[in-house]
Design an enzyme around this catalytic site. Structure first.
Site, short mmCIF file in Angstrom:
data_model
loop_
_atom_site.label_atom_id
_atom_site.label_comp_id
_atom_site.label_asym_id
_atom_site.label_seq_id
_atom_site.Cartn_x
_atom_site.Cartn_y
_atom_site.Cartn_z
N CYS A 166 8.96 103.61 17.84
CA CYS A 166 8.05 102.72 18.57
C CYS A 166 6.60 103.20 18.56
O CYS A 166 5.69 102.41 18.83
CB CYS A 166 8.53 102.56 20.01
N HIS B 137 2.84 100.05 23.76
CA HIS B 137 4.09 99.63 23.12
C HIS B 137 4.79 98.63 24.03
O HIS B 137 4.98 98.87 25.23
CB HIS B 137 4.99 100.83 22.86
N ASN C 204 11.07 93.67 22.41
CA ASN C 204 10.69 94.98 21.89
C ASN C 204 10.85 94.95 20.37
O ASN C 204 11.97 94.93 19.86
CB ASN C 204 11.59 96.05 22.51
#
Length: 312
Positions: free
Chosen positions: A113, A238, A268
């Site tokens: 990520c 993020h 995500n």
């Protein structure tokens, strides 16, 4: 040239949208359960005929077009991804082939990520050192391919997509020094492992780490740019979970900044999440050229990387 800057940015998401209501027909969950815990309403899901390099190439082509550049103008391609299926050719080489970029250096980075902000720092260092003139920096992931769709704790989180930036040499630095690191002893808190590979995480551990350990690190990234959090026009973290993004942004102290909340629409998307959210803010006209924007990635390994950039 004394620095580098982002001159254009672009993003791409698959056409298929998966809603919370549709997920509720697949696993034991509900729209209320998902939105109250992670803030996600929808996510985009790539089909079996849409590999990661195709997502990446679409985003990169958009960034190139926005910059007014031809593929031949690029001599470095960096792709941040943790969902590559094959070891070779790597994603960067496949993207270069799709776009017709002749003879670039091609490098993949797997920092999960935090991959895009690591790749952006690498491009900045490379361009400033004179080893490249123009770089394509891409974050792309197909999280749907590494997800157990019977596990309601993870399948509600993920989405697919890509974001890309063109980085060029500039007289004035437009990418501030990176602040990066990791907590290897906690690396198992976020995992993509096994055969077949599956995404898993220790949600509470990640939440506590992100909301307590990361705010001072994000402020240090601002200090490296010679700014305070109050100077920021936007914060693009993020896009993991709205319950992480909102308290983290508040603790950083960026009181005048727009806070990216693309996670609500995209889920995500791992390495894609920061450039995808940043590109949408630029496309929507929320930011002006030259605005200072904090990009801060965190997650797998537990790794982090952040830097202040000037908006293209």
């Amino acid at each position: 040239m004394n620095g580098s800057r982002i001159t254009a940015i672009g993003h791409y998401q698959p056409a298929k949208v998966l809603t919370n209501e549709e997920l509720a027909g697949m696993v034991d969950t509900s729209d209320e359960w998902i939105t109250s815990r992670v803030g996600i309403r929808t996510r985009h899901i790539a089909g079996p005929d849409e590999p990661v390099d195709e997502l990446a190439a679409h985003a990169a082509a958009k960034a190139l077009a926005t910059a007014g550049l031809a593929p031949a103008d690029i001599d470095l391609v960096l792709v941040a991804t943790s969902t590559a299926v094959d070891r070779s050719p790597n994603m960067a080489a496949r993207v270069a082939a799709r776009l017709g970029i002749p003879g670039p250096a091609v490098i993949d980075l797997n920092v999960v990520c935090a991959g895009f902000t690591h790749a952006l720092a690498t491009a900045d260092h490379t361009v400033r050192a004179g080893a490249a003139r123009r770089a394509l920096v891409i974050g792309a992931d197909k999280m749907s391919e590494v997800t157990d769709w019977n596990d309601r704790t993870t399948c509600v989180l993920v989405g697919d997509g890509a974001g890309a930036a063109v980085v060029e040499a500039s007289e004035e630095p437009g990418i501030a020094p990176v602040l990066w690191g990791s907590v290897p002893e906690m690396g198992n808190a976020v995992r993509i492992e096994g055969q077949p590979a599956r995404f898993a995480q220790e949600g509470q551990s990640v939440y506590r780490w992100a909301t307590t350990r990361l705010p001072p690190l994000a402020r240090q990234a601002c200090e490296r740019a010679g700014l305070t959090p109050e100077d920021l026009a936007a914060v693009v973290l993020h896009q993991a979970n709205l319950r992480i993004i909102e308290p983290l942004a508040q603790k950083i102290g960026a009181v005048n900044a727009v806070v990216a909340r693309d996670v609500t629409d995209s889920g995500n998307t791992s390495a894609a999440s920061i450039p995808l959210a940043f590109s949408k803010l630029v496309e929507q006209g929320v930011l002006s050229t030259g605005d200072p924007v904090l990009l801060f990635g965190f997650g797998g390994n537990l790794s982090y990387a952040g830097q202040v950039v000037r908006c293209p």
